[in-house]
Design a protein around this motif. Structure first.
Motif, PDB file in Angstrom:
ATOM      1  N   VAL A   1       0.853  -1.173  -0.073  1.00  0.00           N
ATOM      2  CA  VAL A   1       0.033   0.076  -0.106  1.00  0.00           C
ATOM      3  C   VAL A   1       0.866   1.310  -0.054  1.00  0.00           C
ATOM      4  CG1 VAL A   1      -1.804  -0.972   1.241  1.00  0.00           C
ATOM      5  CG2 VAL A   1      -0.028   0.156   2.600  1.00  0.00           C
ATOM      6  N   HIS A   2       0.240   2.215  -0.501  1.00  0.00           N
ATOM      7  CA  HIS A   2       1.365   3.607  -0.560  1.00  0.00           C
ATOM      8  C   HIS A   2       0.744   4.198   0.520  1.00  0.00           C
ATOM      9  CE1 HIS A   2       2.297   2.861  -4.783  1.00  0.00           C
ATOM     10  NE2 HIS A   2       0.959   2.600  -5.109  1.00  0.00           N
ATOM     11  N   TYR A   3      -0.347   4.186   1.228  1.00  0.00           N
ATOM     12  CA  TYR A   3      -0.753   5.112   2.558  1.00  0.00           C
ATOM     13  C   TYR A   3      -1.236   4.152   3.476  1.00  0.00           C
ATOM     14  CZ  TYR A   3      -0.554   8.551  -1.284  1.00  0.00           C
ATOM     15  OH  TYR A   3      -0.067   9.508  -2.281  1.00  0.00           O
ATOM     16  N   VAL A   4      -1.044   4.733   4.633  1.00  0.00           N
ATOM     17  CA  VAL A   4      -1.714   3.876   6.052  1.00  0.00           C
ATOM     18  C   VAL A   4      -2.437   4.897   6.622  1.00  0.00           C
ATOM     19  CG1 VAL A   4      -1.053   2.812   8.111  1.00  0.00           C
ATOM     20  CG2 VAL A   4       0.350   2.405   5.951  1.00  0.00           C
ATOM     21  N   LEU A   5      -3.559   4.406   7.186  1.00  0.00           N
ATOM     22  CA  LEU A   5      -4.628   5.255   8.017  1.00  0.00           C
ATOM     23  C   LEU A   5      -4.399   4.621   9.551  1.00  0.00           C
ATOM     24  CD1 LEU A   5      -6.542   7.753   7.856  1.00  0.00           C
ATOM     25  CD2 LEU A   5      -8.001   6.208   7.809  1.00  0.00           C
ATOM     26  N   GLU A   6      -4.065   5.353  10.363  1.00  0.00           N
ATOM     27  CA  GLU A   6      -3.771   4.743  11.876  1.00  0.00           C
ATOM     28  C   GLU A   6      -4.724   5.703  12.900  1.00  0.00           C
ATOM     29  OE1 GLU A   6       0.306   4.276  12.724  1.00  0.00           O
ATOM     30  OE2 GLU A   6       0.415   6.432  12.962  1.00  0.00           O
ATOM     31  N   GLY A   7      -4.866   5.246  13.739  1.00  0.00           N
ATOM     32  CA  GLY A   7      -5.680   6.199  14.848  1.00  0.00           C
ATOM     33  C   GLY A   7      -5.681   5.510  16.252  1.00  0.00           C
ATOM     34  N   SER A   8      -6.352   6.243  17.071  1.00  0.00           N
ATOM     35  CA  SER A   8      -6.533   5.927  18.456  1.00  0.00           C
ATOM     36  C   SER A   8      -7.947   6.409  18.862  1.00  0.00           C
ATOM     37  CB  SER A   8      -5.483   6.178  19.271  1.00  0.00           C
ATOM     38  OG  SER A   8      -5.466   7.643  19.286  1.00  0.00           O
ATOM     39  N   LYS A   9      -8.465   5.654  20.079  1.00  0.00           N
ATOM     40  CA  LYS A   9      -9.531   6.304  20.793  1.00  0.00           C
ATOM     41  C   LYS A   9      -9.560   6.176  22.099  1.00  0.00           C
ATOM     42  CE  LYS A   9     -12.565   3.222  22.304  1.00  0.00           C
ATOM     43  NZ  LYS A   9     -12.989   2.749  23.736  1.00  0.00           N
ATOM     44  N   GLN A  10     -10.156   7.177  22.664  1.00  0.00           N
ATOM     45  CA  GLN A  10     -10.164   7.183  24.130  1.00  0.00           C
ATOM     46  C   GLN A  10     -11.205   7.582  24.813  1.00  0.00           C
ATOM     47  OE1 GLN A  10      -7.147   9.597  26.030  1.00  0.00           O
ATOM     48  NE2 GLN A  10      -7.295   8.661  28.123  1.00  0.00           N
ATOM     49  N   LYS A  11     -11.846   6.868  25.442  1.00  0.00           N
ATOM     50  CA  LYS A  11     -13.400   7.033  26.026  1.00  0.00           C
ATOM     51  C   LYS A  11     -13.053   7.299  27.456  1.00  0.00           C
ATOM     52  CE  LYS A  11     -17.820   5.078  26.255  1.00  0.00           C
ATOM     53  NZ  LYS A  11     -18.817   3.965  26.570  1.00  0.00           N
ATOM     54  N   SER A  12     -13.870   8.222  28.062  1.00  0.00           N
ATOM     55  CA  SER A  12     -13.856   8.610  29.541  1.00  0.00           C
ATOM     56  C   SER A  12     -15.088   9.046  29.787  1.00  0.00           C
ATOM     57  CB  SER A  12     -12.800   9.649  29.748  1.00  0.00           C
ATOM     58  OG  SER A  12     -12.558   9.859  30.990  1.00  0.00           O
ATOM     59  N   GLY A  13     -16.017   8.270  30.336  1.00  0.00           N
ATOM     60  CA  GLY A  13     -17.267   8.574  30.882  1.00  0.00           C
ATOM     61  C   GLY A  13     -18.060   8.883  29.660  1.00  0.00           C
ATOM     62  N   ASP A  14     -18.692   9.854  29.224  1.00  0.00           N
ATOM     63  CA  ASP A  14     -19.577  10.148  28.008  1.00  0.00           C
ATOM     64  C   ASP A  14     -18.890  10.985  27.068  1.00  0.00           C
ATOM     65  OD1 ASP A  14     -21.645   9.196  29.412  1.00  0.00           O
ATOM     66  OD2 ASP A  14     -22.626  11.098  30.174  1.00  0.00           O
ATOM     67  N   ALA A  15     -17.363  11.114  27.150  1.00  0.00           N
ATOM     68  CA  ALA A  15     -16.567  11.895  26.221  1.00  0.00           C
ATOM     69  C   ALA A  15     -15.778  10.736  25.350  1.00  0.00           C
ATOM     70  CB  ALA A  15     -15.348  12.827  26.999  1.00  0.00           C
ATOM     71  N   LEU A  16     -15.731  10.954  24.085  1.00  0.00           N
ATOM     72  CA  LEU A  16     -14.934  10.171  23.208  1.00  0.00           C
ATOM     73  C   LEU A  16     -13.922  10.924  22.437  1.00  0.00           C
ATOM     74  CD1 LEU A  16     -14.587   7.195  22.078  1.00  0.00           C
ATOM     75  CD2 LEU A  16     -16.571   7.948  20.450  1.00  0.00           C
ATOM     76  N   ASN A  17     -12.786  10.674  22.300  1.00  0.00           N
ATOM     77  CA  ASN A  17     -11.642  11.348  21.576  1.00  0.00           C
ATOM     78  C   ASN A  17     -11.298  10.315  20.546  1.00  0.00           C
ATOM     79  OD1 ASN A  17     -11.721  13.958  22.839  1.00  0.00           O
ATOM     80  ND2 ASN A  17     -10.776  12.989  24.588  1.00  0.00           N
ATOM     81  N   VAL A  18     -11.429  10.765  19.363  1.00  0.00           N
ATOM     82  CA  VAL A  18     -10.574   9.863  18.354  1.00  0.00           C
ATOM     83  C   VAL A  18      -9.767  10.677  17.551  1.00  0.00           C
ATOM     84  CG1 VAL A  18     -11.427   8.443  16.428  1.00  0.00           C
ATOM     85  CG2 VAL A  18     -13.118   8.645  18.031  1.00  0.00           C
ATOM     86  N   THR A  19      -8.709  10.081  17.378  1.00  0.00           N
ATOM     87  CA  THR A  19      -7.473  10.846  16.516  1.00  0.00           C
ATOM     88  C   THR A  19      -7.178   9.884  15.137  1.00  0.00           C
ATOM     89  OG1 THR A  19      -6.694  11.779  18.675  1.00  0.00           O
ATOM     90  CG2 THR A  19      -5.384  11.746  16.742  1.00  0.00           C
ATOM     91  N   VAL A  20      -7.060  10.613  14.208  1.00  0.00           N
ATOM     92  CA  VAL A  20      -6.812   9.793  13.002  1.00  0.00           C
ATOM     93  C   VAL A  20      -5.664  10.570  12.260  1.00  0.00           C
ATOM     94  CG1 VAL A  20      -7.864   8.737  10.786  1.00  0.00           C
ATOM     95  CG2 VAL A  20      -9.262   9.162  12.777  1.00  0.00           C
ATOM     96  N   GLN A  21      -4.885   9.545  11.666  1.00  0.00           N
ATOM     97  CA  GLN A  21      -3.474  10.152  10.735  1.00  0.00           C
ATOM     98  C   GLN A  21      -3.372   9.404   9.660  1.00  0.00           C
ATOM     99  OE1 GLN A  21      -2.554   8.654  14.044  1.00  0.00           O
ATOM    100  NE2 GLN A  21      -2.980  10.286  15.273  1.00  0.00           N
TER     101      GLN A  21
END
Length: 95
Positions: free
Chosen positions: A61-81
């Motif tokens: 592949v030429h490109y890779v999409l990676e990321g993470s998620k962090q859930k704390s209570g009702d908050a959800l943070n998703v990061t993608v690169q």
């Protein structure tokens, strides 16, 4: 698209991360101009410290999409690169 890292401490650890990544794979695969590797092929790197250049070479592949998620209570943070696999350069990122 790699499996997302999960930095949560909740009971659903891993399940929501996989669902987010699978949803993105499904949406990207709808576009004929974008070639998307199957989830089973890319998820084999889950939990492994692997260089994105090696992943790009192994999956052809030429490109890779990676990321993470962090859930704390009702908050959800998703990061993608979006990373150019050959050189490892970040092309785009969003939170």
């Amino acid at each position: 698209m790699l499996a997302f890292d999960d930095f949560s401490v909740d009971e659903d650890k891993g399940y929501l991360s996989d669902a987010i990544a699978e949803g993105i794979i499904t949406e990207l695969a709808r576009y004929r101009l974008i070639e998307v590797i199957a989830r089973n092929s890319s998820f084999r790197y889950r939990g492994k410290e692997t260089d994105v250049r090696q992943i790009g070479e192994e999956l052809s592949v030429h490109y890779v999409l990676e990321g993470s998620k962090q859930k704390s209570g009702d908050a959800l943070n998703v990061t993608v690169q979006l990373i150019e696999a050959r050189g490892g350069a970040h092309l785009w990122a969003h939170r």
